[in-house]
Design a protein around this motif. Structure first.
Motif, short mmCIF file in Angstrom:
data_model
loop_
_atom_site.label_atom_id
_atom_site.label_comp_id
_atom_site.label_asym_id
_atom_site.label_seq_id
_atom_site.Cartn_x
_atom_site.Cartn_y
_atom_site.Cartn_z
N ILE A 9 0.86 -1.67 -0.11
CA ILE A 9 0.46 0.43 -0.14
C ILE A 9 1.06 0.80 -0.12
O ILE A 9 1.59 1.25 0.69
N ALA A 10 1.28 1.72 -1.18
CA ALA A 10 1.95 3.04 -1.09
C ALA A 10 0.46 4.31 -0.67
O ALA A 10 -0.74 4.73 -1.17
N ALA A 11 1.05 5.24 -0.40
CA ALA A 11 0.15 7.00 -0.63
C ALA A 11 1.28 7.41 -2.32
O ALA A 11 1.68 7.93 -2.66
N GLY A 12 -0.09 7.89 -2.33
CA GLY A 12 -0.17 9.20 -3.78
C GLY A 12 -0.76 10.13 -3.79
O GLY A 12 -1.27 10.74 -1.63
N ALA A 13 -0.89 10.91 -3.95
CA ALA A 13 -1.34 12.61 -4.38
C ALA A 13 -2.88 12.50 -3.90
O ALA A 13 -3.95 13.45 -2.46
N ASP A 14 -3.82 11.55 -4.08
CA ASP A 14 -5.07 11.03 -4.17
C ASP A 14 -4.86 10.11 -3.07
O ASP A 14 -6.21 9.63 -2.49
N PRO A 236 -7.49 16.96 -4.95
CA PRO A 236 -6.32 16.09 -4.96
C PRO A 236 -5.17 16.54 -4.27
O PRO A 236 -4.09 15.74 -3.66
N SER A 237 -4.83 18.02 -4.32
CA SER A 237 -3.66 18.72 -4.36
C SER A 237 -3.94 18.73 -2.77
O SER A 237 -2.94 18.90 -2.17
N LEU A 238 -4.89 18.79 -2.20
CA LEU A 238 -5.21 19.17 -0.99
C LEU A 238 -4.86 17.38 0.03
O LEU A 238 -4.57 17.53 1.18
N ASN A 239 -5.45 16.77 -0.67
CA ASN A 239 -4.77 15.16 -0.07
C ASN A 239 -3.21 15.03 0.15
O ASN A 239 -3.13 14.34 1.06
N ARG A 257 0.49 27.92 -4.08
CA ARG A 257 -0.55 28.31 -5.53
C ARG A 257 -2.29 27.89 -4.78
O ARG A 257 -2.90 28.45 -5.29
N THR A 258 -2.04 26.86 -4.24
CA THR A 258 -2.77 25.60 -3.25
C THR A 258 -4.00 26.15 -2.54
O THR A 258 -4.61 26.91 -2.14
N ARG A 259 -2.79 27.16 -1.92
CA ARG A 259 -3.31 27.63 -0.12
C ARG A 259 -3.98 29.11 -1.23
O ARG A 259 -5.59 29.29 -0.52
N GLN A 299 -9.79 13.80 0.37
CA GLN A 299 -10.31 15.50 -0.11
C GLN A 299 -11.83 14.78 -1.45
O GLN A 299 -12.93 16.04 -1.19
N ARG A 300 -11.77 14.32 -2.33
CA ARG A 300 -12.88 14.74 -3.06
C ARG A 300 -13.92 14.20 -3.18
O ARG A 300 -14.45 14.80 -3.20
#
Length: 356
Positions: A9-14, A236-239, A257-259, A299-300
């Motif tokens: 189980i890996a971590a990704g942006a989502d 996705p960016s907030l994840n 930019r995201t904030r 977050q989605r």
């Protein structure tokens, strides 16, 4: 030597990457839950159109809903109850989504629509409108309230990003607290010096959907739609940012930019909702926790559920206010405080809140 055959189980942006079968099952359950929430929203909306201070049978309400005939009951349904219900859906979705977005931006599970000064900025716009420009209508309040929310959001972001270091959740919260304190003192001074402005402002500040017609709905609709699309696009960016700024940058997210985009979305959502209905407590705080309890931290899904569950809570509270206050009504801002507080305490007891 034994070989571990369990899937990694890996971590990704989502979020965490799970086995395909488990992901598809979880997505199907979440999708079914979202459809069920939409069905509940439709049911509660019909209840909001049917129930009011004037007793209209449900069969007549249903007939007049599709075939208005100019009667008094038809006018009540189409000129008052339908606009009120539609505005409740719009304001509820905006409050729920802005609350989820603020909790993600600040990584603070207790963040609500007032944390970054947006709500009090809107209130300041209304105080100025009443005290110095003589505005007395809800449609007039909207523009001043939205302008106040926008200016407060910009000031908070500029203060949070001042200096050489980048903007961080802690700096945004501190800047929001400072701006909130200044605006509260200013509003108090104006209202004390202008008693007539206070008499009008106290009806707005309690939070209500009553007396708002379709002109208010159409004014705030574009701002809320833009904020909704922007918030969902940022999910996705907030994840990725939930794992920390450094991990977010490593995953290719532009943190600044995201904030900035998130603050802009909060300003659009919370500013427009507060301008239209006044400050309504607990919706933006409680609903994201309810959504997180149902679908987890992604977050989605969390934002999608928040945008649906918040109108359910708001319209149900509005109907409850008409029931317990008959033949008058209790404003929805009061009811959400009484309904939201026990819900939030129950969530706290059921599941310990942790930093986001």
């Amino acid at each position: 030597m034994a070989v571990d055959t369990k899937p990694a189980i890996a971590a990704g942006a989502d979020g965490p990457v799970r086995p395909a079968g488990r992901r598809s099952t979880a997505a199907a359950l979440r999708g079914a839950g979202l459809l069920a929430a939409l069905a509940v929203l439709l049911l509660v909306s019909l209840l909001g159109i049917w129930w009011g201070t004037r007793d209209i049978p449900f069969t007549e309400t249903w007939r007049l809903l599709w075939a208005p005939d100019g009667s008094q009951a038809s006018v009540i349904i189409h000129e008052y109850r339908i606009p009120r219900t539609l505005l409740g859906i719009l304001v509820g979705a905006a409050l729920g989504l802005s609350g989820a977005l603020k909790q993600a931006l600040t990584r603070n599970p207790l963040a609500d629509p007032g944390l970054l000064g947006v709500g009090l900025g809107a209130a300041t716009g209304v105080v100025l409108a009443i005290g110095f420009f003589g505005v007395v209508t809800a449609l007039g309040y909207v523009w001043f309230a939205f302008a106040g929310a926008a200016i407060a959001s910009v000031v908070v972001y500029l203060l949070g990003s001042a200096g050489r270091s980048l903007v961080t959740p802690d700096r945004l919260v501190v800047a929001g607290a400072a701006v909130t304190a200044v605006l509260f003192a200013f509003n108090s001074a104006v209202l004390l010096l202008k008693p007539r402005a206070f008499n009008q402002f106290r009806f707005w500040t309690v939070g209500s959907l009553a007396g708002r017609q379709m002109d208010v709905f159409w004014v705030v609709l574009p701002f809320i739609l833009v904020g909704l699309v922007l918030a969902l696009a940022l999910a996705p960016s907030l994840n990725a940012l939930a794992m920390g700024d450094q991990m977010g940058r490593a995953l290719g997210v532009n943190v600044g930019r995201t904030r900035a985009a998130g603050m802009f979305a909060v300003m659009l959502l919370c500013g427009a909702a507060t301008a239209a209905a006044g400050p309504i407590a607990f919706v933006g705080l409680v609903v994201p926790h309810m959504a997180r309890f149902l679908v987890g931290p992604d977050q989605r899904w969390l934002m999608a559920y928040s945008a649906v569950l918040a109108p359910v809570l708001l319209i149900a509270s509005d109907v409850l206010g008409r029931v317990i206050g008959a033949p008058g009504e209790v404003q929805v801002g009061i009811v959400t405080a009484f309904v939201g507080a026990p819900l939030f305490l129950a969530l706290c007891r059921r599941r310990k809140l942790v930093s986001l």
